[in-house]
Motif scaffolding. Structure first.
Motif, PDB file in Angstrom:
ATOM      1  N   GLY A   8       1.981  11.513   8.565  1.00 48.62           N
ATOM      2  CA  GLY A   8       1.151  10.487   9.190  1.00 48.62           C
ATOM      3  C   GLY A   8       0.858   9.324   8.246  1.00 48.62           C
ATOM      4  N   GLN A   9       0.532   9.648   7.012  1.00 46.89           N
ATOM      5  CA  GLN A   9       0.215   8.616   6.026  1.00 46.89           C
ATOM      6  C   GLN A   9       1.438   7.764   5.714  1.00 46.89           C
ATOM      7  N   ILE A  10       2.588   8.422   5.583  1.00 45.19           N
ATOM      8  CA  ILE A  10       3.811   7.692   5.264  1.00 45.19           C
ATOM      9  C   ILE A  10       4.215   6.796   6.430  1.00 45.19           C
ATOM     10  N   ARG A  11       4.107   7.311   7.649  1.00 47.52           N
ATOM     11  CA  ARG A  11       4.495   6.518   8.814  1.00 47.52           C
ATOM     12  C   ARG A  11       3.619   5.278   8.933  1.00 47.52           C
ATOM     13  N   GLN A 344       4.320   1.396  -9.494  1.00 44.83           N
ATOM     14  CA  GLN A 344       3.872   2.711  -9.029  1.00 44.83           C
ATOM     15  C   GLN A 344       4.090   2.847  -7.518  1.00 44.83           C
ATOM     16  N   GLY A 345       3.802   1.779  -6.771  1.00 44.99           N
ATOM     17  CA  GLY A 345       4.021   1.799  -5.329  1.00 44.99           C
ATOM     18  C   GLY A 345       5.489   1.884  -4.961  1.00 44.99           C
ATOM     19  N   VAL A 346       6.348   1.214  -5.741  1.00 47.19           N
ATOM     20  CA  VAL A 346       7.789   1.274  -5.489  1.00 47.19           C
ATOM     21  C   VAL A 346       8.296   2.707  -5.679  1.00 47.19           C
ATOM     22  N   ALA A 347       7.895   3.334  -6.772  1.00 47.99           N
ATOM     23  CA  ALA A 347       8.327   4.715  -7.033  1.00 47.99           C
ATOM     24  C   ALA A 347       7.817   5.656  -5.948  1.00 47.99           C
ATOM     25  N   ALA A 348       6.568   5.459  -5.525  1.00 46.40           N
ATOM     26  CA  ALA A 348       6.003   6.310  -4.469  1.00 46.40           C
ATOM     27  C   ALA A 348       6.749   6.119  -3.158  1.00 46.40           C
ATOM     28  N   ALA A 349       7.114   4.867  -2.840  1.00 45.59           N
ATOM     29  CA  ALA A 349       7.845   4.592  -1.596  1.00 45.59           C
ATOM     30  C   ALA A 349       9.225   5.245  -1.624  1.00 45.59           C
ATOM     31  N   GLY A 350       9.862   5.264  -2.799  1.00 50.79           N
ATOM     32  CA  GLY A 350      11.162   5.912  -2.907  1.00 50.79           C
ATOM     33  C   GLY A 350      11.076   7.404  -2.640  1.00 50.79           C
ATOM     34  N   VAL A 351      10.098   8.067  -3.255  1.00 45.74           N
ATOM     35  CA  VAL A 351       9.923   9.509  -3.045  1.00 45.74           C
ATOM     36  C   VAL A 351       9.564   9.790  -1.585  1.00 45.74           C
ATOM     37  N   ASP A 352       8.641   8.993  -1.044  1.00 47.78           N
ATOM     38  CA  ASP A 352       8.223   9.200   0.342  1.00 47.78           C
ATOM     39  C   ASP A 352       9.374   8.964   1.312  1.00 47.78           C
TER      40      ASP A 352
END
Length: 425
Positions: A8-11, A344-352
């Motif tokens: 839900g958070q990722i979407r 940090q947001g870019v890395a998180a978006a890649g993992v997500d």
């Protein structure tokens, strides 16, 4: 390091980014989340490659805004072929006594009105006399010179002395004031370097400067678009990069910026824009049509928009923070925080994004079966079919025996081997 997938958070985050994407691409290209577009299984592998390469490109763009020149990036890419590449934030802070000052502080004024009843007093001073008394207090203040210097470098293997400097702003100085003679900070603090291994990131940059990541589907250990050694290595690097950015931001927000509270002349700075979420061009998106994947032109447009958003936000920092050399908190520190937060947001978006591909596959399999198959289900399934291998006389019996004091007595209990929920014995 395990991933924490929250669908839900990722979407919600991807939906927000997609709204901005639609303003960048042509009206004929309207990407949506991959699960909302009909596609085949092979498209999921292509999507995993696209998400990872977009993450690599966005990270390289952010590092270039931080201070890495094209020559620096090429050097790091060359190092990554044979040796490890480490990104390091090193910092030193000093605090020295300047002087002792005595300052007079005026307190509240008190007015006193007195009356006299004698005729002589009334003739000399009037009937009522008002006296104003002001309280003054002398306060000792101690001034201190607080200075801070930091730099971000990258080095090959253990060759720290040959490091490439990506960011090294001038030393910042601030005068602190206390009411006691105890120093507000230690004399010298050389913090332990904050390191992260970014070898994988630069191993994936191709000759043209863009991401060249691809899952090797022929590998026998490649199970799904997410469960393979190439993606595992990507997720591991990106998660460590997230942690490094968080620790680097901690240096600014927990060590450097709090010194402003004790400044002799406290600047009125708004630090909230430093961690504002900016557009990240890492999306597990597809588009309707014969070829559901974003074209090379679409990807180039998104990355050009990404760079423009970053550069525009950095220009905004120039109007919000001082630019003079020697300031403890200047536009240089503000820009560093913006870029570290964004990285940090870019890395998180890649993992997500990679976890989203696996989650999408999981939901589609569950929908096809009609339920989520657990280990208990598999145990019961195998037990049912195993019984068909034996004739009734030879079929294994459950391990269950009564415990009695002697034959003819009622059981005192039983000895059994059971399977707990989840399939654990």
């Amino acid at each position: 390091m395990a991933s924490k997938f929250n669908d839900g958070q990722i979407r919600a985050r991807f939906d927000k980014a997609l709204a901005e994407v639609k303003t960048v691409l042509d009206n004929t290209r309207q990407p949506v989340l991959a699960e909302d577009v009909q596609h085949v299984y092979d498209d999921k592998y292509i999507l995993a490659n696209t998400v990872t390469n977009a993450t690599i490109d966005a990270a390289a763009t952010t590092l270039s805004c931080l201070g890495a020149t094209p020559e620096h990036l090429e050097t790091l890419r060359g190092w990554a072929r044979d040796r490890s590449v480490t990104l390091r934030l090193a910092s030193t802070q000093r605090c020295a006594f300047l002087c002792e000052n005595v300052r007079t502080i005026e307190g509240d004024s008190l007015e006193t009105t007195s009356s006299t009843t004698s005729r002589i007093g009334q003739l000399l001073h009037g009937k009522d006399t008002t006296t104003t008394t002001t309280h003054k207090v002398k306060v000792k203040e101690y001034s201190w010179r607080f200075s801070s210097s930091y730099k971000v470098v990258a080095f090959e293997g253990n060759k720290v002395d040959d490091a490439v400097t990506l960011l090294a702003p001038p030393q910042g100085v601030l005068e602190l004031v206390t009411r006691t003679d105890k120093a507000p900070r230690p004399d010298v603090v050389t913090a332990e370097p904050i390191d992260v291994n970014i070898t994988w990131l630069f191993q994936q940059i191709g000759e043209e400067g863009g991401g060249a990541f691809a899952v090797v589907r022929e590998d026998e250990k490649c199970f799904t678009p997410r469960r393979n050694k190439e993606v595992d290595a990507a997720v591991d690097c990106l998660q460590h990069l997230q942690t490094w950015c968080q620790r680097a931001l901690s240096f600014f927000f927990r060590s450097l910026f709090p010194a402003l509270q004790q400044a002799k002349e406290r600047p009125n700075l708004d630090l909230s824009p430093l961690q504002r979420a900016l557009f990240v061009p890492v999306l597990p998106a597809l588009a309707e049509g014969a070829d559901p994947h974003l074209s090379v032109g679409d990807v180039a447009s998104l990355h050009a928009h990404h760079r423009g958003v970053l550069e525009g936000h950095l220009r905004q920092m120039q109007s919000l923070f001082p630019s003079e050399e020697g300031c403890l908190v200047s536009v240089r520190e503000a820009s560093a925080c913006v870029l570290l937060s964004h990285l940090q947001g870019v890395a998180a978006a890649g993992v997500d994004g990679l976890d989203y591909v696996e989650g999408m596959l999981m939901k589609q399999v569950v929908a096809a079966i009609g339920k989520q198959v657990t280990l208990d289900d598999m145990t019961k399934f195998m037990a049912h079919h195993t019984r068909k291998l034996y004739a009734p006389h030879y079929a294994p019996k459950p391990f269950c025996y009564d415990v009695r004091r002697a034959p003819g007595y009622s059981p005192e209990g039983s000895l059994t081997i059971e399977t707990a929920p989840g399939g654990e014995g």
